[in-house]
Design an enzyme around this catalytic site. Structure first.
Site, short mmCIF file in Angstrom:
data_model
loop_
_atom_site.label_atom_id
_atom_site.label_comp_id
_atom_site.label_asym_id
_atom_site.label_seq_id
_atom_site.Cartn_x
_atom_site.Cartn_y
_atom_site.Cartn_z
CG HIS A 78 -8.62 -2.89 -2.30
ND1 HIS A 78 -9.56 -2.17 -3.01
CD2 HIS A 78 -8.46 -2.22 -1.14
CE1 HIS A 78 -9.93 -1.12 -2.33
NE2 HIS A 78 -9.30 -1.12 -1.17
CG ASP B 211 -2.07 0.97 1.09
OD1 ASP B 211 -3.23 0.52 0.96
OD2 ASP B 211 -1.81 2.20 1.11
P1 AMP Z 1 -9.74 1.47 0.43
O1 AMP Z 1 -9.84 2.75 1.23
O2 AMP Z 1 -10.14 0.24 1.18
O3 AMP Z 1 -10.43 1.60 -0.90
O4 AMP Z 1 -8.19 1.26 0.16
C1 AMP Z 1 -7.52 1.79 -0.93
C2 AMP Z 1 -6.06 1.68 -0.61
O5 AMP Z 1 -5.32 1.86 -1.79
C3 AMP Z 1 -5.58 2.74 0.39
O6 AMP Z 1 -5.02 2.10 1.53
C4 AMP Z 1 -4.54 3.52 -0.41
O7 AMP Z 1 -3.45 3.94 0.37
C5 AMP Z 1 -4.13 2.51 -1.46
N1 AMP Z 1 -3.59 3.08 -2.68
C6 AMP Z 1 -4.09 4.12 -3.39
N2 AMP Z 1 -3.33 4.33 -4.48
C7 AMP Z 1 -2.33 3.40 -4.46
C8 AMP Z 1 -1.22 3.10 -5.31
N3 AMP Z 1 -0.97 3.82 -6.43
N4 AMP Z 1 -0.40 2.09 -4.97
C9 AMP Z 1 -0.62 1.37 -3.84
N5 AMP Z 1 -1.66 1.60 -3.00
C10 AMP Z 1 -2.49 2.60 -3.31
#
Ligand code: AMP
Ligand code: ZN
Length: 116
Positions: free
Chosen positions: A102, A32
């Site tokens: 995810h 993440d």
């Molecule tokens: P959610 O809030 O459950 O939808 O989680 C989305 C997650 O994606 C968050 O923890 C973000 O930090 C993560 N995230 C967003 N963009 C990226 C990226 N480019 N690479 C890795 N993680 C990401």
């Protein structure tokens, strides 16, 4: 959202870089970008599914594969003994911000409960 516009679909095809730990024909796991614990990894299906709410009976094996991948990565990251948490946020109240299914794998510190 179409798969073309989806951030995690772009990670799947390599258009957006990520720190990838594991991939096979069906799933991808990467760190993440904004970790909420010392170890914070996302496990996603390669195919675009909006959320757990979009998962159908035909995705039964895929969901098991995602869970088992998380368990194996947790083991490889040394979390089996200390423990860890898996989370799938769904929709607005669930706090889902990326609309490609995810599973969060969080570990490396004692996590509080209940979540906020
Ligand atoms: P959610 O809030 O459950 O939808 O989680 C989305 C997650 O994606 C968050 O923890 C973000 O930090 C993560 N995230 C967003 N963009 C990226 C990226 N480019 N690479 C890795 N993680 C990401
Ligand atoms: Zn997607």
């Amino acid at each position: 959202m179409t798969a073309n516009e989806c951030l995690f679909c772009k990670i799947v095809v390599g258009d957006v870089p990520a720190d990838i730990l594991y991939k096979d024909d069906e799933v991808l796991a990467f760190r993440d970008i904004n970790p909420q614990a010392p170890i914070h990894i996302l496990v996603i299906p390669k195919q675009h599914l909006d959320s757990l709410a979009s998962v159908a009976d035909e995705n039964r094996n895929l969901m098991g594969h995602i869970m088992l991948t998380a368990k194996e990565i947790a083991r490889d990251e040394g979390l089996s003994h200390s423990g860890y948490r898996t989370v799938i946020n769904v929709g607005a109240d669930g706090g889902q911000t990326v609309h490609h299914l995810h599973l969060h794998l969080l570990g490396g510190r004692a996590l509080r409960w209940p979540p906020g």
